[in-house]
Design a protein around this motif. Structure first.
Motif, PDB file in Angstrom:
ATOM      1  N   MET C  90       8.018   0.180  23.582  1.00  0.00           N
ATOM      2  CA  MET C  90       9.015  -0.887  23.638  1.00  0.00           C
ATOM      3  C   MET C  90       9.409  -1.301  22.226  1.00  0.00           C
ATOM      4  O   MET C  90       8.572  -1.377  21.339  1.00  0.00           O
ATOM      5  CB  MET C  90       8.460  -2.083  24.405  1.00  0.00           C
ATOM      6  CG  MET C  90       9.455  -3.220  24.563  1.00  0.00           C
ATOM      7  SD  MET C  90       9.068  -4.245  26.010  1.00  0.00           S
ATOM      8  CE  MET C  90      10.414  -5.408  25.961  1.00  0.00           C
ATOM      9  N   GLU C  96       9.146  -7.361  15.502  1.00  0.00           N
ATOM     10  CA  GLU C  96       7.709  -7.545  15.699  1.00  0.00           C
ATOM     11  C   GLU C  96       6.886  -6.536  14.913  1.00  0.00           C
ATOM     12  O   GLU C  96       5.865  -6.023  15.381  1.00  0.00           O
ATOM     13  CB  GLU C  96       7.316  -7.517  17.184  1.00  0.00           C
ATOM     14  CG  GLU C  96       8.027  -8.548  18.032  1.00  0.00           C
ATOM     15  CD  GLU C  96       8.002  -9.959  17.451  1.00  0.00           C
ATOM     16  OE1 GLU C  96       7.094 -10.269  16.648  1.00  0.00           O
ATOM     17  OE2 GLU C  96       8.899 -10.745  17.777  1.00  0.00           O
ATOM     18  N   LEU C  97       7.352  -6.242  13.707  1.00  0.00           N
ATOM     19  CA  LEU C  97       6.503  -5.450  12.818  1.00  0.00           C
ATOM     20  C   LEU C  97       5.339  -6.315  12.390  1.00  0.00           C
ATOM     21  O   LEU C  97       5.433  -7.537  12.363  1.00  0.00           O
ATOM     22  CB  LEU C  97       7.309  -4.997  11.593  1.00  0.00           C
ATOM     23  CG  LEU C  97       8.437  -4.013  11.876  1.00  0.00           C
ATOM     24  CD1 LEU C  97       9.117  -3.608  10.569  1.00  0.00           C
ATOM     25  CD2 LEU C  97       7.919  -2.777  12.588  1.00  0.00           C
ATOM     26  N   PHE C  98       4.222  -5.670  12.043  1.00  0.00           N
ATOM     27  CA  PHE C  98       3.058  -6.435  11.596  1.00  0.00           C
ATOM     28  C   PHE C  98       3.178  -6.628  10.091  1.00  0.00           C
ATOM     29  O   PHE C  98       3.035  -5.690   9.318  1.00  0.00           O
ATOM     30  CB  PHE C  98       1.781  -5.709  11.990  1.00  0.00           C
ATOM     31  CG  PHE C  98       1.732  -5.375  13.460  1.00  0.00           C
ATOM     32  CD1 PHE C  98       2.100  -6.326  14.401  1.00  0.00           C
ATOM     33  CD2 PHE C  98       1.339  -4.123  13.900  1.00  0.00           C
ATOM     34  CE1 PHE C  98       2.080  -6.031  15.760  1.00  0.00           C
ATOM     35  CE2 PHE C  98       1.315  -3.820  15.252  1.00  0.00           C
ATOM     36  CZ  PHE C  98       1.682  -4.774  16.183  1.00  0.00           C
ATOM     37  N   LEU C 109      -1.433   2.076  13.130  1.00  0.00           N
ATOM     38  CA  LEU C 109      -2.401   1.144  13.733  1.00  0.00           C
ATOM     39  C   LEU C 109      -2.755   1.530  15.170  1.00  0.00           C
ATOM     40  O   LEU C 109      -3.923   1.725  15.500  1.00  0.00           O
ATOM     41  CB  LEU C 109      -1.865  -0.296  13.681  1.00  0.00           C
ATOM     42  CG  LEU C 109      -2.811  -1.352  14.242  1.00  0.00           C
ATOM     43  CD1 LEU C 109      -4.056  -1.489  13.375  1.00  0.00           C
ATOM     44  CD2 LEU C 109      -2.125  -2.711  14.359  1.00  0.00           C
ATOM     45  N   ALA C 110      -1.738   1.643  16.017  1.00  0.00           N
ATOM     46  CA  ALA C 110      -2.023   1.939  17.427  1.00  0.00           C
ATOM     47  C   ALA C 110      -2.539   3.365  17.639  1.00  0.00           C
ATOM     48  O   ALA C 110      -3.526   3.552  18.358  1.00  0.00           O
ATOM     49  CB  ALA C 110      -0.790   1.662  18.278  1.00  0.00           C
ATOM     50  N   ARG C 151      13.948  -2.312   9.066  1.00  0.00           N
ATOM     51  CA  ARG C 151      12.822  -2.796   9.874  1.00  0.00           C
ATOM     52  C   ARG C 151      12.933  -2.293  11.310  1.00  0.00           C
ATOM     53  O   ARG C 151      11.953  -1.873  11.904  1.00  0.00           O
ATOM     54  CB  ARG C 151      12.816  -4.329   9.900  1.00  0.00           C
ATOM     55  CG  ARG C 151      12.351  -4.934   8.611  1.00  0.00           C
ATOM     56  CD  ARG C 151      12.256  -6.434   8.738  1.00  0.00           C
ATOM     57  NE  ARG C 151      12.575  -7.056   7.463  1.00  0.00           N
ATOM     58  CZ  ARG C 151      12.416  -8.340   7.204  1.00  0.00           C
ATOM     59  NH1 ARG C 151      11.978  -9.147   8.126  1.00  0.00           N
ATOM     60  NH2 ARG C 151      12.713  -8.817   6.026  1.00  0.00           N
ATOM     61  N   ARG C 158       7.663   3.303  15.166  1.00  0.00           N
ATOM     62  CA  ARG C 158       6.321   2.840  15.495  1.00  0.00           C
ATOM     63  C   ARG C 158       6.037   3.057  16.987  1.00  0.00           C
ATOM     64  O   ARG C 158       4.945   3.475  17.375  1.00  0.00           O
ATOM     65  CB  ARG C 158       6.159   1.355  15.151  1.00  0.00           C
ATOM     66  CG  ARG C 158       4.763   0.837  15.422  1.00  0.00           C
ATOM     67  CD  ARG C 158       4.613  -0.614  15.046  1.00  0.00           C
ATOM     68  NE  ARG C 158       5.308  -1.495  15.981  1.00  0.00           N
ATOM     69  CZ  ARG C 158       5.259  -2.821  15.915  1.00  0.00           C
ATOM     70  NH1 ARG C 158       4.558  -3.410  14.957  1.00  0.00           N
ATOM     71  NH2 ARG C 158       5.905  -3.558  16.785  1.00  0.00           N
ATOM     72  N   ALA C 159       7.046   2.759  17.809  1.00  0.00           N
ATOM     73  CA  ALA C 159       6.879   2.996  19.246  1.00  0.00           C
ATOM     74  C   ALA C 159       6.760   4.500  19.530  1.00  0.00           C
ATOM     75  O   ALA C 159       5.949   4.923  20.345  1.00  0.00           O
ATOM     76  CB  ALA C 159       8.048   2.397  20.020  1.00  0.00           C
ATOM     77  N   MET C 162       3.373   6.597  19.341  1.00  0.00           N
ATOM     78  CA  MET C 162       2.445   6.710  20.466  1.00  0.00           C
ATOM     79  C   MET C 162       2.894   7.794  21.449  1.00  0.00           C
ATOM     80  O   MET C 162       2.301   7.942  22.508  1.00  0.00           O
ATOM     81  CB  MET C 162       2.330   5.363  21.184  1.00  0.00           C
ATOM     82  CG  MET C 162       1.611   4.286  20.383  1.00  0.00           C
ATOM     83  SD  MET C 162      -0.092   4.722  19.978  1.00  0.00           S
ATOM     84  CE  MET C 162      -0.899   4.427  21.548  1.00  0.00           C
TER      85      MET C 162
END
Lengths: 226, 219, 269
Positions: C90, C96-98, C109-110, C151, C158-159, C162
């Motif tokens: 999602m 919602e970046l860290f 990270l994930a 960003r 990032r999504a 995974m």
């Protein structure tokens, strides 16, 4: 609770004496607050000036007062200046002087922070609307500064009250000292009185400080949400 | 003021400084632990626990350490709870500081948007992993300035532990003033000793804040 | 567009969501997304389209209906959402970046913590993904050092890190400056061309038209029209769809009845 000695609080003038002691504490705190406001506001405004000398002097003062423990400050003034030095000061006067000057440093830093936190564009947009420099300060900068400062100042008041508890260590007869005296006087008859008397002192401080803390928080959230 | 007298008393102060530092270090450690637990309870709105924490935080923050110590050391033994002076000092600092640390950490955690948790969950992280790897690091980064201010505050507060008969810096200073009248030397050593302890703490705090600012919430 | 097979990846049946306060966000939504298909959901603010997306990822628990992923139901009490979410990626409107991690740290990270990928491998894949969206040189930067468009591209990869089967995009251009919208949408179009299954919520009608295999119009928690993009935009069937599309064409009315702007110049406080 299997503790006797509660009656000590109700004997004679004990309760009244404790409240009088609390009055001394609050009185010292309020007098110190007055000193802190009178000296701290100009100090804070001076800190917003650019001059190198002003900066060194004001920052030096504020940082020094803030890093040395307040009890050490009290000791230095009470045992050195007040006893052997030029002036002779009572414990109470020493307390007001020291806590006032310490409070001034804290207040100065709060004033500096509040003034510098007003965004530059607030002044710019006020000017753009045609306000004169004096009006900009009076109508735009000052009200916002006061709003930021009010909760912080109220907060400083509770810190002053709590810090005033230290003055018992330079011999001022305030609420904790009175408590000690009452406990000593009943040492043989009611050895357990200490539990109730110190418990009450703890409660008295809470009763004084808690409402003021709540007020500070209210002011903060009220003016934050606008 | 005589250098000889300063030298004569200096070892006493050195020994007392160790006491002050030990009490402060253990108290701060305790305060951080208690604060973290309380902040978590408040942040996650744990029923009942949340109200208990609120009451504790208010009590700790609205009463002075001297009175807390008097209560621990002189009052609690009357109900059968007897602790040594050192234990009282550490428990007192933990009690006081726990309230302050809880507030700092809670507002740090609350400053992290709840949607950051969504971001973490959407990648398949568990709630625990989201807390550990996403919320805590950012919350702590936000809290660092408040935490370091609390550390300095607690070291300063340690100056009152002589009331529970601990041979700390204030105790030694008062002792010398009372017995030998070397007032000025004693006070000088007292101030110097506190500066030796507090200046590195303050400088370290500033360095730490600088480093953690990079890890803050950003814009 | 791309080849879509008939195998449904996502099946939503009579999905309902009523909040404890009594507000109904989803009022019985049926929707099927096939493998390789890009379904774009449009609709007025508050129509429930974002809520719908969040229910698919378990961020919003259902109060009725069911959702199936690859034929097996993922709603219900026994659902291990952590496993589901590894298969359903999602991307959010506000990235919602860290912020405490570097760009590469966000990407690894994930995979490292959740999927157990060795760090070196996760970093290699992360760098490949960054290169794919033109951000290889930003691997060591922190999110706050990037523009909004950068960003959001990081959030997308990032999504992807995974390796999800489905990607949910929730108004991913809504927080962006207009000139940055394109760089983000280009990435999405490329994903679509490569056969990524996506469920997209957007306000960008041009984008919807370009990327969608199917457009779904939602209103008041329901699906009111479902059509091929050309048909939807040129020849909408329902009045509701026509009214909705009308809001995107701006014509100046003859007489302006705006608010009175000649008030007091100096506002205090």
């Amino acid at each position: 609770m299997p503790v006797s000695g509660l009656e000590v609080l109700l004997e004679g003038r004990n309760l009244v004496r404790l409240l009088e002691g609390l009055g001394t504490t609050v009185g010292i705190a309020l007098a110190s607050l007055a000193v802190a406001l009178v000296c701290g506001v100009p100090l804070g405004l001076a800190m917003t000036r650019r001059g190198a000398l002003v900066q060194v002097l004001t920052r030096g003062y504020v940082e020094t007062m803030r890093i040395v423990p307040q009890l050490v400050l009290l000791f230095v003034v009470y045992f050195d200046l007040a006893r052997e030095g030029i002036v002779s000061l009572s414990g109470t006067a020493t307390s007001v002087l020291v806590l006032g000057l310490w409070g001034a440093a804290e207040m100065g830093d709060l004033v500096r922070g509040a003034v510098t936190s007003i965004p530059e564009h607030q002044v710019d947009s006020a000017r753009a609307l045609g306000l004169a420099p004096g009006q900009v300060q009076r109508l735009v900068v000052l009200p916002q500064t006061v709003r930021r400062l009010a909760p912080l100042t109220v907060n400083l008041t509770t810190r002053l009250v709590k810090t005033t508890s230290l003055v018992v260590l330079i011999g001022v007869v305030e609420v904790l000292k009175v408590a000690q005296q009452i406990i000593d006087a009943n040492r043989f008859e009611h050895p357990e009185a200490a539990f109730w008397v110190y418990g009450l002192v703890l409660g008295l401080y809470f009763v004084v400080c808690y409402p003021v803390s709540v007020l500070a928080r209210r002011l903060e959230t009220r003016w934050e949400s606008r | 003021m005589s250098p000889d007298v300063l030298l004569e008393h200096a070892p006493l102060f050195a020994r007392a400084a160790v006491v002050t530092v030990r009490i402060a270090a253990l108290g701060i450690l305790g305060a951080l632990t208690v604060g973290l637990v309380c902040a978590a309870v408040e942040h996650f709105r744990v029923p009942v626990g949340r109200q208990a924490v609120r009451a504790y935080v208010e009590l700790a923050r609205n009463t002075p350490l001297v009175v807390q110590l008097f209560f621990l050391y002189f009052a609690l033994p009357k109900v059968g709870v007897v602790w040594s002076g050192e234990a009282c000092a550490i428990i007192g600092l933990t009690f006081l500081g726990g309230g302050y640390m809880a507030e700092a950490l809670r507002s740090g955690l609350d400053a992290v948007d709840a949607s950051q948790v969504d971001g973490a969950l959407s990648l398949g992280m568990s709630r625990g992993a989201a807390l550990r790897h996403v919320v805590l690091p950012q919350g702590v980064a936000v809290a660092v300035p408040a935490l370091t201010a609390n550390v300095i505050f607690l070291v300063k507060e340690t100056s009152v532990v002589s009331v529970v008969a601990l041979p700390d810096l204030m105790y030694v200073a008062k002792d010398i003033i009372g017995s030998s009248y070397d007032t000025r030397e004693a006070l000088t050593l007292l101030v110097v000793a506190y500066l030796v302890i507090l200046l590195p703490v303050a400088l370290g705090a500033r360095a730490l804040e600088g480093r953690w600012r990079r890890a803050g919430l950003g814009s | 567009m791309t080849t879509t097979t008939d195998a449904p990846v996502l099946e939503l049946r009579d999905v309902r969501k009523t909040y404890p306060g009594g507000v109904t966000a989803l009022d019985g939504v049926d929707l099927t997304v096939r493998r390789g298909e890009v379904v774009v959901i449009v609709g007025p603010s508050g129509c429930g389209k974002s809520t719908l997306l969040r229910t698919v990822n378990g961020l919003e628990p259902l109060t009725g209906g069911a959702i199936a992923l690859d034929g097996s139901q993922i709603t219900g009490s026994g659902t291990r959402w952590e496993t589901v979410r590894q298969r359903v990626g999602m991307v959010f409107q506000s990235y919602e970046l860290f912020n405490h991690l570097t760009v590469l740290g966000n990407l690894t990270l994930a995979p490292v913590r959740v999927a157990g990928t060795p760090r070196a491998k996760a970093e290699r894949r992360g760098l490949e993904l960054l290169a794919r969206v033109g951000l290889a040189d930003k691997a060591g930067s922190y999110p706050r050092e990037l523009s909004g468009g950068q960003r959001q591209r990081v959030a997308i990869v990032r999504a992807l890190a995974m390796q999800p089967e489905v990607l949910l995009l929730d108004e991913i251009t809504a927080s962006l400056d207009p000139e940055m919208v394109r760089e983000v949408l280009d990435v999405v179009v490329e994903l679509a061309d490569n056969g990524m299954t996506m469920l997209v919520v957007t306000h960008e009608m041009g984008f919807a038209r370009a990327v969608a295999d199917r457009v779904v119009l939602m209103d008041r928690g329901r699906v009111v029209e479902e059509a091929e993009p050309e048909e939807f935009f040129t020849n909408p069937r329902s009045d509701r769809a026509r009214a909705f599309l009308q809001t995107f064409t701006y014509t100046r009315s003859t007489r302006r009845a705006g608010p009175d702007v000649s008030a007091e110049p100096a506002a205090e406080g």
